[in-house]
Design a protein around this motif. Sequence first.
Motif, PDB file in Angstrom:
ATOM      1  N   LEU A 219      -8.482  -0.430 -15.180  1.00  0.00           N
ATOM      2  CA  LEU A 219      -7.880  -1.256 -14.140  1.00  0.00           C
ATOM      3  C   LEU A 219      -8.078  -2.724 -14.482  1.00  0.00           C
ATOM      4  O   LEU A 219      -9.205  -3.180 -14.685  1.00  0.00           O
ATOM      5  CB  LEU A 219      -8.512  -0.940 -12.780  1.00  0.00           C
ATOM      6  N   VAL A 220      -6.974  -3.464 -14.542  1.00  0.00           N
ATOM      7  CA  VAL A 220      -7.021  -4.900 -14.833  1.00  0.00           C
ATOM      8  C   VAL A 220      -7.081  -5.703 -13.549  1.00  0.00           C
ATOM      9  O   VAL A 220      -7.875  -6.636 -13.409  1.00  0.00           O
ATOM     10  CB  VAL A 220      -5.784  -5.321 -15.662  1.00  0.00           C
ATOM     11  N   GLU A 221      -6.233  -5.315 -12.596  1.00  0.00           N
ATOM     12  CA  GLU A 221      -6.115  -6.115 -11.373  1.00  0.00           C
ATOM     13  C   GLU A 221      -5.373  -5.293 -10.333  1.00  0.00           C
ATOM     14  O   GLU A 221      -4.595  -4.401 -10.651  1.00  0.00           O
ATOM     15  CB  GLU A 221      -5.342  -7.400 -11.684  1.00  0.00           C
ATOM     16  N   LYS A 222      -5.628  -5.605  -9.073  1.00  0.00           N
ATOM     17  CA  LYS A 222      -4.871  -5.000  -7.977  1.00  0.00           C
ATOM     18  C   LYS A 222      -4.331  -6.098  -7.082  1.00  0.00           C
ATOM     19  O   LYS A 222      -4.871  -7.214  -7.051  1.00  0.00           O
ATOM     20  CB  LYS A 222      -5.722  -4.004  -7.192  1.00  0.00           C
ATOM     21  N   SER A 223      -3.260  -5.798  -6.354  1.00  0.00           N
ATOM     22  CA  SER A 223      -2.618  -6.811  -5.515  1.00  0.00           C
ATOM     23  C   SER A 223      -2.169  -6.185  -4.199  1.00  0.00           C
ATOM     24  O   SER A 223      -1.916  -4.976  -4.117  1.00  0.00           O
ATOM     25  CB  SER A 223      -1.402  -7.398  -6.243  1.00  0.00           C
ATOM     26  N   GLU A 224      -2.063  -7.029  -3.185  1.00  0.00           N
ATOM     27  CA  GLU A 224      -1.548  -6.603  -1.881  1.00  0.00           C
ATOM     28  C   GLU A 224      -0.098  -7.069  -1.676  1.00  0.00           C
ATOM     29  O   GLU A 224       0.371  -7.156  -0.541  1.00  0.00           O
ATOM     30  CB  GLU A 224      -2.440  -7.145  -0.773  1.00  0.00           C
ATOM     31  N   ILE A 225       0.597  -7.347  -2.767  1.00  0.00           N
ATOM     32  CA  ILE A 225       1.981  -7.814  -2.689  1.00  0.00           C
ATOM     33  C   ILE A 225       2.827  -6.888  -1.823  1.00  0.00           C
ATOM     34  O   ILE A 225       3.641  -7.338  -1.006  1.00  0.00           O
ATOM     35  CB  ILE A 225       2.612  -7.892  -4.096  1.00  0.00           C
ATOM     36  N   ASN A 226       2.673  -5.589  -2.018  1.00  0.00           N
ATOM     37  CA  ASN A 226       3.528  -4.607  -1.344  1.00  0.00           C
ATOM     38  C   ASN A 226       2.815  -3.878  -0.209  1.00  0.00           C
ATOM     39  O   ASN A 226       3.221  -2.775   0.182  1.00  0.00           O
ATOM     40  CB  ASN A 226       4.045  -3.606  -2.380  1.00  0.00           C
ATOM     41  N   ALA A 227       1.778  -4.505   0.326  1.00  0.00           N
ATOM     42  CA  ALA A 227       1.041  -3.906   1.443  1.00  0.00           C
ATOM     43  C   ALA A 227       1.832  -4.004   2.740  1.00  0.00           C
ATOM     44  O   ALA A 227       2.604  -4.953   2.946  1.00  0.00           O
ATOM     45  CB  ALA A 227      -0.304  -4.606   1.612  1.00  0.00           C
ATOM     46  N   ASN A 228       1.635  -3.025   3.610  1.00  0.00           N
ATOM     47  CA  ASN A 228       2.181  -3.083   4.957  1.00  0.00           C
ATOM     48  C   ASN A 228       1.140  -2.509   5.913  1.00  0.00           C
ATOM     49  O   ASN A 228       1.074  -1.296   6.129  1.00  0.00           O
ATOM     50  CB  ASN A 228       3.488  -2.280   5.076  1.00  0.00           C
ATOM     51  N   PRO A 229       0.293  -3.364   6.491  1.00  0.00           N
ATOM     52  CA  PRO A 229      -0.778  -2.885   7.371  1.00  0.00           C
ATOM     53  C   PRO A 229      -0.272  -2.233   8.649  1.00  0.00           C
ATOM     54  O   PRO A 229      -1.059  -1.582   9.358  1.00  0.00           O
ATOM     55  CB  PRO A 229      -1.572  -4.166   7.677  1.00  0.00           C
ATOM     56  N   ASN A 230       1.016  -2.358   8.947  1.00  0.00           N
ATOM     57  CA  ASN A 230       1.563  -1.734  10.152  1.00  0.00           C
ATOM     58  C   ASN A 230       1.867  -0.244   9.963  1.00  0.00           C
ATOM     59  O   ASN A 230       2.147   0.453  10.939  1.00  0.00           O
ATOM     60  CB  ASN A 230       2.838  -2.457  10.577  1.00  0.00           C
ATOM     61  N   ASP A 231       1.818   0.226   8.729  1.00  0.00           N
ATOM     62  CA  ASP A 231       2.072   1.641   8.451  1.00  0.00           C
ATOM     63  C   ASP A 231       0.786   2.432   8.673  1.00  0.00           C
ATOM     64  O   ASP A 231      -0.200   2.229   7.947  1.00  0.00           O
ATOM     65  CB  ASP A 231       2.556   1.799   7.005  1.00  0.00           C
ATOM     66  N   PRO A 232       0.757   3.380   9.633  1.00  0.00           N
ATOM     67  CA  PRO A 232      -0.462   4.164   9.853  1.00  0.00           C
ATOM     68  C   PRO A 232      -0.711   5.192   8.749  1.00  0.00           C
ATOM     69  O   PRO A 232      -1.808   5.744   8.656  1.00  0.00           O
ATOM     70  CB  PRO A 232      -0.196   4.854  11.197  1.00  0.00           C
ATOM     71  N   ALA A 233       0.301   5.467   7.926  1.00  0.00           N
ATOM     72  CA  ALA A 233       0.186   6.367   6.779  1.00  0.00           C
ATOM     73  C   ALA A 233      -0.254   7.774   7.162  1.00  0.00           C
ATOM     74  O   ALA A 233      -0.934   8.447   6.382  1.00  0.00           O
ATOM     75  CB  ALA A 233      -0.758   5.770   5.736  1.00  0.00           C
ATOM     76  N   ASP A 234       0.144   8.232   8.332  1.00  0.00           N
ATOM     77  CA  ASP A 234      -0.242   9.569   8.781  1.00  0.00           C
ATOM     78  C   ASP A 234       0.953  10.344   9.343  1.00  0.00           C
ATOM     79  O   ASP A 234       0.801  11.218  10.193  1.00  0.00           O
ATOM     80  CB  ASP A 234      -1.354   9.495   9.821  1.00  0.00           C
ATOM     81  N   TRP A 235       2.143  10.029   8.861  1.00  0.00           N
ATOM     82  CA  TRP A 235       3.365  10.635   9.391  1.00  0.00           C
ATOM     83  C   TRP A 235       3.455  12.118   9.026  1.00  0.00           C
ATOM     84  O   TRP A 235       3.198  12.499   7.888  1.00  0.00           O
ATOM     85  CB  TRP A 235       4.584   9.906   8.848  1.00  0.00           C
TER      86      TRP A 235
END
Length: 275
Positions: A219-235
């Motif tokens: 792993l070189v690096e990680k980013s939150e560019i494509n993050a969406n904190p509004n998604d509960p991710a439990d659909w």
Amino acid sequence: MRRTFLAATLLALAAPLATSPAAADTAALAQVLAHDRRADDRARDEWRNPAETLAFFRVEPGMTVVDYMPADGWYSRVIIPYLGESGTYLGLNPDLHPRMTGYWDMYRNAATRIPDDARKWVGGEGARVLGANTDTVPSELEGTADRVLVFREMHNMRRSGWLHDSMLAFRKLLKADGMVGVVQHRARADAPAAETLGDKGYQREKDIIAIFDSYGFDLVEKSEINANPNDPADWEGGVWSLPPGMRGATTEAEKARRSAIGESDRMTLLFRKRA
């Protein structure tokens, strides 16, 4: 606040064209993103953030880039013209079991299908276009790729049995210092296995990092560019419950609620091939 595509494009176009190679590349990418061919694609830029994502993956004109499972060419219409005439674009598809038909047929015969598709996507503009399936990678391409890009396909690799062969193909294609960029639907850190083996689309970030580590990628690096904190991710219906799929949304009110949430929360990770 999420920066809109329009704002990013205007900022890029306003940058001086000759001050540095980085500025020139930013302007070139902005022009590609603003092209008329992307009129139907542009609605998803807010969630896919192509300019920021390709910059994070350190993709530059003239590179050799492998695009894993390009499907209908959403990213191809950006990458191929952006790489320019001195670049090479390889659309790489998995080797499919004969029982996988219908939708999956678009991934067969990549050596001929992807160059043909590219002519429809971008005409003759941009990079040299090649196609291959993981079981038929031409030997002359081994060790030539600067980048492998995997956009929201890790769940398919896991649930369809493509993971091992695909990861080995990535290593075979990449240069000694080549890198893999991954964007993937992100599960909650404590999500149970039943939600993360692939059928719901979501993957735990630590699992993806562990998979790449086991195949010889750091792993070189990680980013939150494509993050969406509004998604509960439990659909219950997985990532396809959100736009644009809206699986299971049977009322206009529910569609409006999910549209307000937006597309899935996504990890963005960059790995380097380890010797």
